[in-house]
Write a protein that holds these residues in place. Structure first.
Motif, PDB file in Angstrom:
ATOM      1  N   GLY A   4       0.827  -1.209   0.000  1.00  0.00           N
ATOM      2  CA  GLY A   4       0.000   0.000   0.000  1.00  0.00           C
ATOM      3  C   GLY A   4       0.854   1.249   0.000  1.00  0.00           C
ATOM      4  N   PHE A   5       1.894   1.250   0.871  1.00  0.00           N
ATOM      5  CA  PHE A   5       2.831   2.382   0.912  1.00  0.00           C
ATOM      6  C   PHE A   5       3.458   2.619  -0.449  1.00  0.00           C
ATOM      7  N   VAL A   6       3.957   1.524  -1.026  1.00  0.00           N
ATOM      8  CA  VAL A   6       4.671   1.640  -2.292  1.00  0.00           C
ATOM      9  C   VAL A   6       3.771   2.240  -3.367  1.00  0.00           C
ATOM     10  N   PHE A   7       2.508   1.788  -3.368  1.00  0.00           N
ATOM     11  CA  PHE A   7       1.611   2.221  -4.451  1.00  0.00           C
ATOM     12  C   PHE A   7       1.131   3.664  -4.288  1.00  0.00           C
ATOM     13  N   VAL A   8       1.005   4.122  -3.048  1.00  0.00           N
ATOM     14  CA  VAL A   8       0.577   5.521  -2.900  1.00  0.00           C
ATOM     15  C   VAL A   8       1.766   6.478  -2.858  1.00  0.00           C
ATOM     16  N   ALA A   9       2.979   5.919  -2.765  1.00  0.00           N
ATOM     17  CA  ALA A   9       4.162   6.780  -2.651  1.00  0.00           C
ATOM     18  C   ALA A   9       4.297   7.788  -3.803  1.00  0.00           C
ATOM     19  N   PRO A  10       4.143   7.349  -5.085  1.00  0.00           N
ATOM     20  CA  PRO A  10       4.283   8.338  -6.163  1.00  0.00           C
ATOM     21  C   PRO A  10       3.308   9.499  -6.012  1.00  0.00           C
ATOM     22  N   PHE A  11       2.082   9.166  -5.610  1.00  0.00           N
ATOM     23  CA  PHE A  11       1.075  10.210  -5.432  1.00  0.00           C
ATOM     24  C   PHE A  11       1.483  11.172  -4.327  1.00  0.00           C
ATOM     25  N   LEU A  12       1.895  10.613  -3.173  1.00  0.00           N
ATOM     26  CA  LEU A  12       2.245  11.477  -2.040  1.00  0.00           C
ATOM     27  C   LEU A  12       3.472  12.333  -2.347  1.00  0.00           C
ATOM     28  N   ILE A  13       4.462  11.719  -3.005  1.00  0.00           N
ATOM     29  CA  ILE A  13       5.659  12.491  -3.375  1.00  0.00           C
ATOM     30  C   ILE A  13       5.268  13.591  -4.370  1.00  0.00           C
ATOM     31  N   GLY A  14       4.418  13.232  -5.314  1.00  0.00           N
ATOM     32  CA  GLY A  14       3.948  14.211  -6.296  1.00  0.00           C
ATOM     33  C   GLY A  14       3.234  15.375  -5.628  1.00  0.00           C
ATOM     34  N   ILE A  15       2.366  15.069  -4.668  1.00  0.00           N
ATOM     35  CA  ILE A  15       1.647  16.126  -3.948  1.00  0.00           C
ATOM     36  C   ILE A  15       2.639  17.021  -3.204  1.00  0.00           C
ATOM     37  N   ALA A  16       3.623  16.379  -2.559  1.00  0.00           N
ATOM     38  CA  ALA A  16       4.603  17.160  -1.792  1.00  0.00           C
ATOM     39  C   ALA A  16       5.355  18.125  -2.709  1.00  0.00           C
ATOM     40  N   ILE A  17       5.749  17.628  -3.880  1.00  0.00           N
ATOM     41  CA  ILE A  17       6.555  18.460  -4.778  1.00  0.00           C
ATOM     42  C   ILE A  17       5.698  19.487  -5.519  1.00  0.00           C
ATOM     43  N   PHE A  18       4.581  19.038  -6.072  1.00  0.00           N
ATOM     44  CA  PHE A  18       3.858  19.900  -7.014  1.00  0.00           C
ATOM     45  C   PHE A  18       2.697  20.665  -6.405  1.00  0.00           C
TER      46      PHE A  18
END
Lengths: 281, 348
Positions: free
Chosen positions: B15-29
Motif C-alpha cells: 500500500g505504501f509503495v503504491f501511494v508513494a508516487p502520489f504522495l511524493i507528487g503532492i509534496a513536490i507539485f
C-alpha cells in the motif's frame, strides 16, 4: 381531456425553449465551421449557413502567416496531452487501488488528503509553482506540464469511487495464492477490470490537458514549443491575421475540431463519467 | 464484505509503495509551491529568474497589493462575474432537470439535448474567447444580424447605445451606410459577455450533475406525495430540493472555488483584437487572476513576483473564506431538514 391538452401545450413550449438553448450551444460553433470555408470577402458581406469553397485558400493563408506553426503546435499539444493522460490514469489508478484494498498506516491520511485537495485548484499557487519551475531549471520545458499529473487528486477520487463497485477481493486473493506479485495483480487483474473507468478518466484528463492555456502560457517562451491554446491566443491577438477572417475562423476550428469529433464518438462515456465523479460522496 | 479477508501485514506494505508516487507528487507539485508562495509573499522577489538575493521585507508586498486599486477592484469584479453566471446556471439546471425527469411530461430526445448542452464544456477556453471576440466584432455575425433586423439602428437612434459606441461600417449586406455597435468598447457589455461565456461553458455540466441527483431520489416518495395531493411546486420545494442538498453543495463549492480562479476568458478578451486598448475597458472585466498576472507577473514595468505571490495569497484567502462561509450556511440549513427525509438520503 383538457388536462391532456394543457400538457401538450406545455410540452411544446418546453421543446421550443430546449431548442433555443441548443441553438445557443451549437450556432457559434456552426458559424465558425462555415466561416472557416468562406473567403474574408464573403464573411464581411453577411452571414451564411452554407459552407463555401475557400477552405484550402484559408489554410494557405494560415499556414504561411508568419512564424506561427499551427500544425507544430497541434503536435506539441498531442504529445503533452497523451503523456499527461497516461501518467494521470496509471498513477491515480494505482493510488486508488492501494487505498481500496490494503490496510496500511497512511491509508486514512492519503484518503483525507485526496478529499481535501480536490477542493483546491492548482491555479491557486501558480506563482509558487513558477518558482519551483525556475528552481528546478524547468523553464521553457514540458516537464512542469507533464509531471504534476502523477498527483491528480481528482483522478484518485474518481477511481476510488469507481473501484468500490468493481474490486473483487476473492479474485485478488486467488491470484496471490497462485504466486502473482502485487504489482502483477494490479497490472494483470485490476487494470483490465477497471478499463472502462480508466477510459472515461482518460478522456477527462486528455481534454483538461489539451485545453490548458494558463500553465504553458507562463512557462513556455520558445515559439516552437508553444501549445495549441497559446498559438490560438497569439492568433486572436490580432497582429498577423487581423484582416484574414476566413483564416482566423479556420485556426479556431482546427483547435477544437478534435475535441468535437471525440465527443461525438464518445459522448455516452463522457456524460456518465461526469455524474460518477460528482455524486456518491 | 471488505475487510473480512485478512490479507496479512506483509502484503499491506505494498500500500505504501503504491501511494508513494502520489504522495511524493503532492509534496513536490502542490505543497512546495504553496510554501514557496507564502515565503515569496514576504520577500522582495522583483526578478523573474530569482538571480538577486531575496530579502524579507515584512508586509510591504501585502501593503502594496491592498493599495492597488485595480487589484482590489478585481475582487468585486470576480464575484460579480461568478454571481452573474452561477444564478442562471443553477436556475436553468434545476428547471431543465425537473422537466427532464418529470414522469408527467415524458419528454423525448433528452439524451440528445443533454449531449448538446454539455458540448461547450469540453471546448478550449482560449478558442471560445477568440470565437466570441470575432462573433461580437464590428464586422462580426452578431452585428450583421442586429443590423439586418433593424435592432442596431433602433439601439443607436434611441440612445441606448451612445453615439461614440456606434461605427459606420460599409459593406454589411452591401449597404454603404450600415452601422455596427462597438460591443468591445462597452464595459458593461463585456462584463456580461464574460459571465455569459462562463454560463455557456458550465451549465451543461451542472444539468448532468443535478439530473443524476434527481434520478437517485426514490420515485415512491414522489408517488406518495402525489397521492397525498401535493402539487408540482410543493413536491419540488418540500421533497426534491431538500434531498438535493449534497449535490447542490458540491455544485456550489466547486463552482465558487473555480469561479474565483477565472482567468482564460477575461485574459484573452483583454488582449484580443484591440479590445480594451483604447478605451480602457480592460479593468471592467478583469478578474483577480487576470490582474495578478497582468500587473505583477508579466507587466514589464511592475514585474514583481513578491507582489504576485502576495496577490496570490489574497486570492487564496478570498476563496477559502468564501468556501467556509458557504459550508457554514449550508450546515445551518441542514438542521431544519425533516428527519424522515434525511434517513432516506443514503444513496445520493
Amino acid at each position: 381531456m383538457s388536462g391532456k391538452v394543457g400538457i401538450n401545450i406545455g410540452r411544446a413550449a418546453i421543446y421550443v425553449i430546449l431548442v433555443i438553448i441548443a441553438l445557443l450551444c451549437i450556432m457559434p460553433l456552426y458559424i465558425m465551421i462555415v466561416n472557416a470555408t468562406r473567403s474574408t470577402e464573403q464573411i464581411n458581406k453577411g452571414i451564411s449557413i452554407f459552407p463555401s469553397t475557400f477552405l484550402a485558400t484559408n489554410w494557405n493563408i494560415l499556414d504561411k502567416g508568419g512564424s506561427l506553426n499551427l500544425l507544430r503546435a497541434l503536435g506539441n499539444s498531442v504529445f503533452i496531452s497523451v503523456t499527461t493522460t497516461t501518467i494521470t490514469v496509471y498513477f491515480s489508478l494505482l493510488c486508488a487501488y492501494a487505498i481500496e484494498i490494503y490496510n496500511f498506516a497512511l491509508k486514512k491520511f492519503t484518503l483525507g488528503l485526496v478529499l481535501f485537495l480536490i477542493m483546491i485548484p492548482g491555479q491557486v499557487s501558480i506563482i509558487g509553482f513558477y518558482r519551483l519551475v525556475v528552481n528546478f531549471g524547468w523553464l521553457d520545458s514540458y516537464f512542469p506540464l507533464i509531471l504534476p499529473a502523477i498527483a491528480g487528486a481528482g483522478a484518485v477520487f474518481f477511481f476510488k469511487q469507481y473501484l468500490e463497485s468493481c474490486v473483487i477481493l476473492e479474485l485478488i486473493h486467488a491470484a496471490r495464492i497462485d504466486g502473482c506479485s502485487e504489482l502483477g495483480i494490479f497490472h494483470k487483474i485490476m487494470m483490465p477490470i477497471a478499463a472502462p473507468g480508466a477510459f472515461t478518466m482518460a478522456i477527462f484528463a486528455f481534454v483538461g490537458s489539451w485545453n490548458n492555456f494558463f500553465t504553458p502560457f507562463l512557462i513556455l517562451n520558445t515559439q516552437e514549443k508553444f501549445t495549441l491554446p497559446m498559438v490560438i491566443q497569439v492568433i486572436v491577438n490580432g497582429n498577423t491575421f487581423f484582416r484574414e477572417m476566413g483564416a482566423l475562423y479556420l485556426g479556431l476550428a482546427i483547435s477544437i475540431a478534435p475535441v468535437i469529433i471525440v465527443y461525438i464518438a464518445l459522448s455516452k462515456y463522457i456524460i456518465s463519467g461526469i455524474a460518477m465523479g460528482a455524486l456518491k460522496e | 464484505m471488505k475487510g473480512k479477508i485478512r490479507l496479512g501485514t506483509k502484503v499491506d506494505r505494498w500500500g505504501f509503495v503504491f501511494v508513494a508516487p502520489f504522495l511524493i507528487g503532492i509534496a513536490i507539485f502542490t505543497l512546495y509551491p504553496i510554501i514557496n508562495m507564502v515565503i515569496m509573499s514576504f520577500q522582495n522577489a522583483t526578478n523573474r529568474s530569482f538571480t538577486q538575493e531575496l530579502r524579507f521585507i515584512g508586509l510591504d508586498n501585502y501593503q502594496a497589493v491592498f493599495n492597488n486599486e485595480t487589484f482590489m477592484g478585481s475582487i468585486g469584479t470576480t464575484w460579480k462575474i461568478w454571481f452573474m453566471n452561477f444564478v442562471p446556471q443553477i436556475g436553468i439546471a434545476l428547471l431543465l432537470s425537473v422537466w427532464f425527469t418529470s414522469l408527467r411530461l415524458r419528454l423525448k430526445f433528452i439524451g440528445i439535448f443533454r449531449t448538446i448542452f454539455y458540448l461547450p464544456n469540453l471546448l478550449m477556453p482560449a478558442t471560445v474567447a477568440g470565437l466570441y471576440t470575432m462573433l461580437i466584432g464590428n464586422q462580426g455575425p452578431i452585428n450583421k444580424l442586429l443590423y439586418n433586423l433593424g435592432i442596431s439602428q433602433w439601439l443607436a437612434s434611441s440612445g441606448i447605445v451612445s453615439e461614440n459606441r456606434v461605427q459606420v461600417v460599409a459593406g454589411i449586406d452591401g449597404a454603404p451606410d450600415a452601422i455596427s455597435i462597438m460591443f468591445a468598447s462597452i464595459p458593461e457589455f463585456m462584463t456580461g459577455m464574460v459571465a455569459y461565456i462562463q454560463w455557456w461553458l458550465w451549465f451543461g455540466s451542472t444539468i448532468i450533475i443535478v439530473m443524476a441527483g434527481m434520478t437517485s431520489i426514490s420515485v415512491s416518495l414522489y408517488e406518495s406525495a402525489y397521492v397525498d395531493g401535493a402539487g408540482g411546486g410543493t413536491i419540488f420545494f418540500k421533497i426534491t430540493l431538500p434531498l438535493l442538498r449534497p449535490v447542490m453543495l458540491y455544485i456550489l463549492v466547486t463552482s465558487l472555488v473555480g469561479g474565483m480562479q477565472i482567468i482564460d476568458i477575461p485574459y484573452i478578451f483583454g488582449t484580443a483584437g484591440g479590445i480594451g486598448r483604447p478605451g480602457g475597458t480592460l479593468n471592467e472585466f478583469a478578474t483577480m487572476n487576470v490582474v495578478m498576472i497582468r500587473e505583477y507577473f508579466r507587466g514589464p514595468s511592475t514585474r514583481n513576483l513578491g507582489l504576485a505571490a502576495a496577490a496570490g495569497m489574497v486570492i487564496f484567502a478570498v476563496t477559502l473564506i468564501a468556501t467556509i462561509i458557504l459550508l457554514f450556511i449550508m450546515r445551518i440549513g441542514k438542521d431544519k431538514e425533516p428527519k424522515k427525509l434525511k434517513a432516506k438520503k443514503g444513496g445520493v
